[in-house]
Motif scaffolding. Structure first.
Motif, PDB file in Angstrom:
ATOM      1  N   MET A   1      -5.468   0.212   4.026  1.00 13.56           N
ATOM      2  CA  MET A   1      -5.553   1.663   3.948  1.00 13.56           C
ATOM      3  C   MET A   1      -4.269   2.340   4.431  1.00 13.56           C
ATOM      4  SD  MET A   1      -8.384   2.608   2.499  1.00 13.56           S
ATOM      5  CE  MET A   1      -7.687   1.393   1.375  1.00 13.56           C
ATOM      6  N   LEU A   2      -3.636   1.791   5.461  1.00 11.40           N
ATOM      7  CA  LEU A   2      -2.370   2.360   5.919  1.00 11.40           C
ATOM      8  C   LEU A   2      -1.278   2.165   4.873  1.00 11.40           C
ATOM      9  CD1 LEU A   2      -2.259   1.475   9.735  1.00 11.40           C
ATOM     10  CD2 LEU A   2      -3.110   3.538   8.612  1.00 11.40           C
ATOM     11  N   ALA A   3      -1.335   1.034   4.168  1.00 13.56           N
ATOM     12  CA  ALA A   3      -0.368   0.800   3.093  1.00 13.56           C
ATOM     13  C   ALA A   3      -0.572   1.796   1.952  1.00 13.56           C
ATOM     14  CB  ALA A   3      -0.497  -0.632   2.575  1.00 13.56           C
ATOM     15  N   VAL A   4      -1.837   2.064   1.615  1.00 13.09           N
ATOM     16  CA  VAL A   4      -2.144   3.047   0.570  1.00 13.09           C
ATOM     17  C   VAL A   4      -1.656   4.427   0.996  1.00 13.09           C
ATOM     18  CG1 VAL A   4      -3.997   4.217  -0.688  1.00 13.09           C
ATOM     19  CG2 VAL A   4      -4.125   1.746  -0.305  1.00 13.09           C
ATOM     20  N   ALA A   5      -1.925   4.788   2.248  1.00  9.64           N
ATOM     21  CA  ALA A   5      -1.526   6.098   2.749  1.00  9.64           C
ATOM     22  C   ALA A   5      -0.014   6.268   2.703  1.00  9.64           C
ATOM     23  CB  ALA A   5      -2.039   6.275   4.179  1.00  9.64           C
ATOM     24  N   ARG A   6       0.716   5.270   3.156  1.00 10.85           N
ATOM     25  CA  ARG A   6       2.182   5.367   3.159  1.00 10.85           C
ATOM     26  C   ARG A   6       2.721   5.496   1.746  1.00 10.85           C
ATOM     27  NH1 ARG A   6       5.605   0.732   6.087  1.00 10.85           N
ATOM     28  NH2 ARG A   6       4.725  -0.523   4.394  1.00 10.85           N
ATOM     29  N   ARG A   7       2.208   4.699   0.848  1.00 12.00           N
ATOM     30  CA  ARG A   7       2.670   4.760  -0.546  1.00 12.00           C
ATOM     31  C   ARG A   7       2.400   6.139  -1.148  1.00 12.00           C
ATOM     32  NH1 ARG A   7       0.729   4.063  -5.723  1.00 12.00           N
ATOM     33  NH2 ARG A   7       2.015   2.835  -7.175  1.00 12.00           N
TER      34      ARG A   7
ATOM     35  N   CYS B   1     -11.688   4.410   0.203  1.00  8.62           N
ATOM     36  CA  CYS B   1     -10.630   5.381  -0.054  1.00  8.62           C
ATOM     37  C   CYS B   1     -11.086   6.418  -1.068  1.00  8.62           C
ATOM     38  CB  CYS B   1      -9.372   4.678  -0.559  1.00  8.62           C
ATOM     39  SG  CYS B   1      -7.964   5.776  -0.767  1.00  8.62           S
ATOM     40  N   LYS B   2     -10.889   7.693  -0.716  1.00  9.51           N
ATOM     41  CA  LYS B   2     -11.268   8.791  -1.592  1.00  9.51           C
ATOM     42  C   LYS B   2     -10.349   8.889  -2.806  1.00  9.51           C
ATOM     43  CE  LYS B   2     -10.715  12.897   0.174  1.00  9.51           C
ATOM     44  NZ  LYS B   2     -10.980  14.077   1.027  1.00  9.51           N
ATOM     45  N   HIS B   3      -9.103   8.451  -2.644  1.00 18.70           N
ATOM     46  CA  HIS B   3      -8.108   8.552  -3.712  1.00 18.70           C
ATOM     47  C   HIS B   3      -8.078   7.216  -4.463  1.00 18.70           C
ATOM     48  CE1 HIS B   3      -6.917  12.231  -1.655  1.00 18.70           C
ATOM     49  NE2 HIS B   3      -6.933  11.507  -0.544  1.00 18.70           N
ATOM     50  N   ALA B   4      -9.028   7.068  -5.367  1.00 15.42           N
ATOM     51  CA  ALA B   4      -9.272   5.769  -5.995  1.00 15.42           C
ATOM     52  C   ALA B   4      -8.058   5.241  -6.749  1.00 15.42           C
ATOM     53  CB  ALA B   4     -10.476   5.868  -6.926  1.00 15.42           C
ATOM     54  N   ASP B   5      -7.382   6.094  -7.490  1.00 17.72           N
ATOM     55  CA  ASP B   5      -6.229   5.633  -8.262  1.00 17.72           C
ATOM     56  C   ASP B   5      -5.113   5.142  -7.349  1.00 17.72           C
ATOM     57  OD1 ASP B   5      -7.492   6.178 -10.665  1.00 17.72           O
ATOM     58  OD2 ASP B   5      -6.642   8.193 -10.836  1.00 17.72           O
ATOM     59  N   GLU B   6      -4.836   5.892  -6.279  1.00 17.27           N
ATOM     60  CA  GLU B   6      -3.811   5.470  -5.328  1.00 17.27           C
ATOM     61  C   GLU B   6      -4.178   4.124  -4.705  1.00 17.27           C
ATOM     62  OE1 GLU B   6      -1.031   6.950  -4.773  1.00 17.27           O
ATOM     63  OE2 GLU B   6      -1.241   9.095  -5.155  1.00 17.27           O
TER      64      GLU B   6
ATOM     65  N   ASN C   1      -8.019  -5.739  -7.076  1.00 14.92           N
ATOM     66  CA  ASN C   1      -7.102  -4.606  -6.989  1.00 14.92           C
ATOM     67  C   ASN C   1      -7.462  -3.647  -5.846  1.00 14.92           C
ATOM     68  OD1 ASN C   1      -5.699  -5.522  -9.247  1.00 14.92           O
ATOM     69  ND2 ASN C   1      -7.009  -4.371 -10.664  1.00 14.92           N
ATOM     70  N   LEU C   2      -8.438  -4.061  -5.022  1.00 16.28           N
ATOM     71  CA  LEU C   2      -8.881  -3.209  -3.917  1.00 16.28           C
ATOM     72  C   LEU C   2      -8.863  -3.934  -2.572  1.00 16.28           C
ATOM     73  CD1 LEU C   2     -11.970  -1.476  -5.640  1.00 16.28           C
ATOM     74  CD2 LEU C   2      -9.640  -0.581  -5.432  1.00 16.28           C
ATOM     75  N   VAL C   3      -8.471  -5.208  -2.582  1.00 18.62           N
ATOM     76  CA  VAL C   3      -8.408  -5.997  -1.351  1.00 18.62           C
ATOM     77  C   VAL C   3      -7.093  -6.768  -1.322  1.00 18.62           C
ATOM     78  CG1 VAL C   3     -10.919  -6.249  -1.136  1.00 18.62           C
ATOM     79  CG2 VAL C   3      -9.613  -7.956  -2.414  1.00 18.62           C
TER      80      VAL C   3
END
Length: 449
Positions: free
Chosen positions: A144-150, A299-304, A325-327
């Protein structure tokens, strides 16, 4: 068939073990621990009967287990495994599915899709969210932190996938003074740097102090807690998330166990505002009582989410929200199946009853401990009871005595730099009688100190 006979034998050993959890020691004795030397063998040269390996495992492994699958284990927020979840895990193991995508396992893909809908429903989180069923809150938090940073870098026009981090705008990570070690671990692995973390001061309950909230901007990831690990409290989500989103920041909530308070009608108010965040992590193997290696990145932002963790290969492409694609894992077992089984067997009311009961039992425990002279340091809002005898040596002596008795088990912690001990009520097997036995065991141990 040899394989069937072996599985039947394993099932018998497992059934015998489950039947013993009410009466067996909670922590193994010295003889059982010494017996583990039986596993000190050289790698065998020749093939042997698989039954011999299973016999060895049961004869010397079973006695040395910690009975965390029972009702008198109060350490680390470890729940026992619900029967439906354990049985589903056993069957799914026999299926031996690679739960990465629909083409690898239609049944895994379908069940985990249903589990996603059910988890979002019972936790009342944004229904457009997606869930990756991962190994732990540690791995899911890192994701999740990786998704947030990206996502934050993408908003600034920076493509981290192509260009990496060298020369990129800095993304800052804000955490509280009491943030869980797994978030710090993720911060290290992702290169945020522990010395560069923005640390939000906390109040006497270990929750972010709104009056001392550091500055937040559109390049900040704000990490909050649902269920502070010692006192079990909840950060002021509504106010902080509003400030963060007005600044353009991303908010992640570490809710490894506390997020399940949302499933209790009596405790949901403690989590007000948590649904406004951008991402969350929680475990099934804690308060939902599923087998270990069962956690969720939400994550609420599914595409991200799916773009960040995408692992399509020339020989293996899949639907956008396939679990691979989610783990973090490309090949994985379908960890969402026992989570689905737990939710289906308990239902909404069953989860509510279990979570609420544990909170009530934690209150019962705290009242009983105060009655025998133990200092309880928190208000016991949910299932955590933080205690001290007021002296580090006495605390240590109590823990040693309890462990040696085998009657119950709980572990040490730190609070404001002082040695303390913590009891967590999170097993579906725990009864009020078990709580009373715990109080009696501690009272007996205190008499020896």
């Amino acid at each position: 068939m040899i394989e069937i006979d072996l599985m039947n034998k394993a099932d018998r050993f497992a059934a015998d073990y489950i039947a013993s959890v009410k009466t067996r020691r909670v922590f193994p004795d010295d003889a059982a621990i010494k017996g583990l030397t039986r596993f000190d063998e050289e790698l065998p040269t020749q093939t042997s009967d698989p039954a011999d390996t299973l016999n060895l495992l049961d004869e010397f492994g079973t006695p040395a287990t910690v009975t965390s699958n029972g009702g008198r284990y109060f350490g680390f927020v470890i729940g026992a495994t619900l029967p439906a979840a354990a049985a589903a895990e056993r069957l799914a193991s026999a299926w031996d599915q690679c739960g990465s995508s629909f083409v690898n396992s239609p049944v895994a893909a379908k069940i985990e899709d249903v589990a996603t809908k059910w988890v979002l429903d019972i936790l009342d989180l944004p229904r457009e969210s997606r869930i990756g069923f991962g190994t732990s809150a540690t791995a899911c938090g890192l994701s999740m932190l990786a998704v947030a940073r990206r996502a934050l870098l993408k908003r600034k026009g920076w493509d981290i996938d192509a260009d990496g981090l060298i020369g990129a705008p800095e993304v800052k990570l804000m955490v509280s003074e009491t943030i869980h070690i797994t978030i710090k671990k993720a911060a290290r692995l992702l290169g945020f740097g522990l010395n560069r973390l923005i640390v939000a001061p906390t109040n006497h309950d270990g929750l972010v102090d709104l009056a001392k909230l550091p500055e937040i901007d559109d390049m900040t990831i704000v990490c909050l807690q649902a269920g502070e690990v010692n006192k079990g409290g909840f950060d002021p989500f509504t106010q902080i998330i509003d400030i963060a989103h007005k600044a353009g920041a991303w908010v992640h909530v570490d809710g490894a166990f506390g997020l399940w308070a949302r499933a209790s009608a009596a405790k949901k108010h403690l989590t007000t505002g948590v649904e406004l965040a951008d991402s969350w992590t929680t475990d099934g193997h804690k308060w939902l009582n599923t087998p270990y290696d069962g956690a969720m990145a939400i994550c609420k932002h599914a595409d991200e989410f799916a773009e960040t963790l995408n692992s399509d290969a020339v020989y293996s492409t899949a639907e956008p929200f396939a679990q691979k694609n989610l783990v973090l894992e490309f090949s994985r077992r379908a960890r969402g199946i026992p989570i689905w089984a737990a939710l289906r067997s308990l239902g909404r009311q069953g989860v509510d009853d279990m979570v609420t009961r544990h909170c009530e039992q934690a209150q019962r425990l705290s009242h009983g401990l105060r009655g025998i002279g133990v200092t309880v340091l928190n208000d016991v809002a949910i299932n955590q009871v933080l205690c001290t005898l007021g002296d580090s040596l006495k605390n240590e002596a109590l823990l040693k005595s309890i462990s040696a008795s085998g009657e119950i088990w709980f572990g040490p912690s730190k609070w404001n730099g002082d040695d303390v001990f913590r009891l967590s009520v999170s097993s579906w097997r725990t009864t009020d009688e078990d709580i009373d036995r715990a109080i009696a065991a501690i009272e007996k141990a205190l008499a020896t100190i």
